[in-house]
Enzyme design. Sequence first.
Site: not given
Ligand code: SF4
Length: 364
Positions: A92, A105, A112, A116, A119, A179-180, A209, A232-234, A308, A351
């Site tokens: 997507e 984006c 992925c 995380c 996600c 994805g990363e 990112s 992406s720190l969080n 979200n 995402c």
């Molecule tokens: S936030 Fe990004 S790196 Fe983490 S699982 Fe989702 S897509 Fe993968």
Amino acid sequence: MEKINLKALSKQELESFIRDSGLPSFRTRQLLNWIYVKYAQDIQDITEFSKELRESLSERTCISNLKLLDRQTSKDGTEKFLFELEDRETIESVLISDNERLTLCISSQVGCAMGCRFCLTGKLGLKRNLRPHEIVDQIISVSRIIKPPVIAHHPILTKGRSGDSLYKKITNVVLMGMGEPLANAENVVDALWRITGLMKMSPRRITLSTSGIAAKITGLPKKAPMVNLAISLNATTDEVRDYLMPINRIYPLKKLLGACRRFPLPARRKITFEYVLLKDINDTPEDAKRLISLLKGIPSKVNLIPFNAYDRAEFQRPDDESVLTFQDILTKGHILAFIRKSAGQDILAACGQLKARYKIENSK
Ligand code: SF4
């Protein structure tokens, strides 16, 4: 015999193909222009070539295209596109309109592996890496799909090539979809060279990112165009980040932020730190204060993104007051902090969420 997909070839491979086919070298430049600037979908679109040349190329070669499976538009104008790849996997892309910018984006992997917790893509697992042309093709496909606008003289609208029509133009690209990117670094770097070199987009308008693969961050400037870096720190402690983002167990905060400190930023550029605010997990005033200390010495800005929430999500969105307090503490600590609303909340624009929903609906 399987046809050669010209879009899948690198510039060097295309040069070899043209040479081996006994064609003059200027055909490489023409082909690259038709694929990456004029967005040809088929050899027959290349009207600059004679009918004979098109026929002979069509016998041996093709130009692949992503297949649009779904397109949704949010109330805030955000658009989501679900594309099918040649092996029927899906990815997507999300198009976000923001004042003068039209940002796409894009995804770098099918699924992925980073896992995380907040996600949805992470829950789907990794299917495979995207190839360079599949990464770039998201920009080509969305550029072709965008409807001609109705309002003239808008900053994000550009004169058509003939000068008589107007069309929307993607101004920025962020590798922040599924994805990363640094887990598929070789293909992502190749795609970045195509986007900057062949499509002529400035590296300043592209952001990569990452969830924090510190070793790959260090190597990036030697290999890739100098795009913007976002982390992406969080979380502000290893304990919380270990829980939210398993990558932290390999590259804890000290290693990750050390790589950021050593990153050779061009003058006046900053590293963006994305911080998804999760109620009662990472949204306290203490977190904000710790964040100020962690970012000391790094030219940085922080994007605060209130979570979200989706169906059966493990986390909750913090209330507006906590979000504002968090921002206020950062600002008082001389950290540039913006509150980003999750674009397209009504169409699940975080995402992986469109793909996840598509999977769920189609398995019913
Ligand atoms: S936030 Fe990004 S790196 Fe983490 S699982 Fe989702 S897509 Fe993968």
